[in-house]
Enzyme design. Structure first.
Site, PDB file in Angstrom:
ATOM      1  CE1 TYR A   1      30.226 -12.192   8.206  1.00 58.42           C
ATOM      2  CE2 TYR A   1      31.360 -10.431   7.313  1.00 58.42           C
ATOM      3  CZ  TYR A   1      30.633 -11.402   8.160  1.00 58.42           C
ATOM      4  OH  TYR A   1      29.512  -9.726   8.108  1.00 58.42           O
TER       5      TYR A   1
ATOM      6  CG  HIS B   1      29.506 -11.365  13.627  1.00 62.63           C
ATOM      7  ND1 HIS B   1      30.265 -12.393  12.830  1.00 62.63           N
ATOM      8  CD2 HIS B   1      28.328 -11.098  13.149  1.00 62.63           C
ATOM      9  CE1 HIS B   1      29.527 -12.515  11.974  1.00 62.63           C
ATOM     10  NE2 HIS B   1      28.826 -10.913  12.034  1.00 62.63           N
TER      11      HIS B   1
HETATM   12  N1  NAP Z   1      28.250  -7.227  11.742  1.00 61.35           N
HETATM   13  C1  NAP Z   1      27.164  -7.875  11.863  1.00 61.35           C
HETATM   14  O1  NAP Z   1      26.532  -8.223  12.130  1.00 61.35           O
HETATM   15  C2  NAP Z   1      27.274  -7.396   9.669  1.00 61.35           C
HETATM   16  C3  NAP Z   1      25.590  -7.918   8.925  1.00 61.35           C
HETATM   17  C4  NAP Z   1      25.798  -7.982   7.936  1.00 61.35           C
HETATM   18  C5  NAP Z   1      27.349  -7.320   6.959  1.00 61.35           C
HETATM   19  N2  NAP Z   1      27.431  -6.747   7.628  1.00 61.35           N
HETATM   20  C6  NAP Z   1      29.110  -6.522   6.887  1.00 61.35           C
HETATM   21  O2  NAP Z   1      28.661  -5.752   6.302  1.00 61.35           O
HETATM   22  C7  NAP Z   1      29.427  -5.882   4.871  1.00 61.35           C
HETATM   23  C8  NAP Z   1      28.195  -5.343   3.449  1.00 61.35           C
HETATM   24  O3  NAP Z   1      26.607  -5.825   4.236  1.00 61.35           O
HETATM   25  P1  NAP Z   1      25.657  -6.011   2.916  1.00 61.35           P
HETATM   26  O4  NAP Z   1      26.649  -6.974   1.836  1.00 61.35           O
HETATM   27  O5  NAP Z   1      25.025  -6.642   3.144  1.00 61.35           O
HETATM   28  O6  NAP Z   1      25.624  -5.151   1.985  1.00 61.35           O
HETATM   29  P2  NAP Z   1      25.811  -3.939   0.814  1.00 61.35           P
HETATM   30  O7  NAP Z   1      27.099  -3.622   0.873  1.00 61.35           O
HETATM   31  O8  NAP Z   1      25.090  -2.717   1.559  1.00 61.35           O
HETATM   32  O9  NAP Z   1      25.329  -4.257  -0.553  1.00 61.35           O
HETATM   33  C9  NAP Z   1      25.583  -5.098  -0.882  1.00 61.35           C
HETATM   34  C10 NAP Z   1      24.924  -5.427  -2.366  1.00 61.35           C
HETATM   35  O10 NAP Z   1      24.586  -4.355  -2.953  1.00 61.35           O
HETATM   36  C11 NAP Z   1      25.487  -4.203  -4.472  1.00 61.35           C
HETATM   37  N3  NAP Z   1      25.615  -3.310  -4.865  1.00 61.35           N
HETATM   38  C12 NAP Z   1      27.597  -3.303  -4.635  1.00 61.35           C
HETATM   39  N4  NAP Z   1      28.221  -2.043  -5.278  1.00 61.35           N
HETATM   40  C13 NAP Z   1      26.939  -1.680  -5.331  1.00 61.35           C
HETATM   41  C14 NAP Z   1      27.432  -0.615  -6.387  1.00 61.35           C
HETATM   42  N5  NAP Z   1      27.739   0.771  -6.743  1.00 61.35           N
HETATM   43  N6  NAP Z   1      25.762  -0.429  -6.863  1.00 61.35           N
HETATM   44  C15 NAP Z   1      24.682  -0.964  -6.866  1.00 61.35           C
HETATM   45  N7  NAP Z   1      24.858  -2.178  -6.233  1.00 61.35           N
HETATM   46  C16 NAP Z   1      25.870  -2.236  -5.495  1.00 61.35           C
HETATM   47  C17 NAP Z   1      25.774  -5.750  -4.298  1.00 61.35           C
HETATM   48  O11 NAP Z   1      26.237  -6.716  -5.383  1.00 61.35           O
HETATM   49  P3  NAP Z   1      27.538  -7.291  -6.355  1.00 61.35           P
HETATM   50  O12 NAP Z   1      27.665  -7.986  -4.875  1.00 61.35           O
HETATM   51  O13 NAP Z   1      26.871  -8.340  -7.215  1.00 61.35           O
HETATM   52  O14 NAP Z   1      27.905  -6.401  -6.605  1.00 61.35           O
HETATM   53  C18 NAP Z   1      25.111  -6.504  -2.902  1.00 61.35           C
HETATM   54  O15 NAP Z   1      24.054  -7.144  -3.762  1.00 61.35           O
HETATM   55  C19 NAP Z   1      28.975  -7.339   4.441  1.00 61.35           C
HETATM   56  O16 NAP Z   1      30.026  -7.872   3.234  1.00 61.35           O
HETATM   57  C20 NAP Z   1      30.200  -8.304   5.809  1.00 61.35           C
HETATM   58  O17 NAP Z   1      31.767  -7.513   5.660  1.00 61.35           O
HETATM   59  C21 NAP Z   1      28.221  -6.966   8.890  1.00 61.35           C
END
Ligand code: NAP
Length: 275
Positions: free
Chosen positions: A50, A106
């Protein structure tokens, strides 16, 4: 405050909800993680890939100085699998973060076939007291069996893609059987189900947002969601899911939104390459 903690198979505990930091970088990452810690998040999810470990480390150090102690997670990148490489990669991540409480592989990158040596190194890091808990991400049942058979140490956590369109029932059952805690990445599934009656119904009933209903569904599944939100309003909203409960029927209706092709971008652990 995240008002619940879950027990890991190594005796450590993990907050029931955490803060995702991808793709936050630079000043925005420091600001967002600091705000999250101020608001009460006690589990922070980062990764070497990241490219925000230094910024997360700054925010964590500031919170530590104020007596606020969160569980700091980071992840080993595919290019650093292998025993010695894992040891070196860990030291690099540790320098940036200050401390690592939960260290994950990861992705398995099975074509490269070096996750087992990476796991052996992680087991050694834990034995040496360098890291509290060790786990994996995007591992299948077979990968879990393999690393546990080879070392006698089952990962404490498997962080996997999990959201209403991809509820991972089979793998969650395996986790329960093996004593592995599930973490949900992309817990909102890009909000694709936010307009579905299975989500809007309970949202209206409990006077909550669709995002809160989906996060509550994760919590009741026993999987730790890692929502990412850049602004403090959504960060606060996402943390505020511990004072109501969905019924069994409401839970089942959301789980029923699952589809075999529900992955967001096709991140199949058997084929996806993360280096
Ligand atoms: N291990 C892996 O392979 C892997 C892969 C992908 C992700 N991850 C981890 O998982 C975390 C989360 O995944 P992600 O960022 O893909 O997806 P997510 O958390 O499901 O979605 C994030 C999105 O949702 C929006 N959001 C946040 N709160 C909200 C709410 N209350 N209402 C409406 N929309 C909202 C955010 O917008 P804003 O930011 O504009 O508020 C952003 O666009 C990552 O940050 C990372 O740490 C891990």
């Amino acid at each position: 405050m995240t008002s619940m903690n879950l027990l890991l198979n190594d005796g450590a505990s993990l907050p029931a909800l955490g803060f995702g930091t991808y793709p936050l970088k630079g000043a925005e990452a420091i600001r967002s993680v600091s705000t999250a810690l101020d608001l009460g998040y006690r589990l922070i999810d980062s990764a070497a890939n990241y490219e925000n470990e230094s910024e997360v480390g700054q925010a964590v150090a500031q919170a530590d100085a104020e007596g606020v102690r969160a569980v700091v997670t980071t992840k080993l990148p595919g290019r650093d699998h292998g025993y010695d490489q894992t040891m070196r990669s860990f030291e690099g991540s540790l320098r940036k973060l200050g401390r690592i409480d939960l260290y994950l592989i990861h992705w398995p990158n099975p074509r490269h076939g070096r996750y087992l040596d990476a796991w052996r190194a992680m087991v050694e890091l834990q034995r040496a007291g360098r890291v509290r808990s060790i786990g994996v991400s995007n591992f299948t049942e077979q990968h879990l069996r393999e690393v546990a058979d080879a070392t006698g140490v089952m990962p404490s956590v498997n962080q996997i893609e999990l959201h209403p369109e991809f509820p991972q029932a089979a793998l969650r059952r395996i986790h329960a059987e093996f004593g592995v805690l599930t973490e949900s990445w992309s817990p909102f599934g890009e909000g694709r189900t936010f307009d579905h009656p299975a989500v809007t119904g309970p949202a209206a009933h409990y006077k909550r947002t669709p995002a809160q209903i989906v996060l509550r569904w994760h919590v009741q599944l026993g999987s730790v969601p890692l929502p990412k939100a850049s602004g403090d309003e959504r960060q606060r909203e996402n943390l505020d899911v511990f004072d109501f409960a969905l019924t069994e029927a409401e839970m089942a209706a959301i789980t029923g939104l699952g589809r075999p092709d529900g992955r967001l971008w096709g991140g199949d652990p058997e084929t996806n390459e993360e280096m």
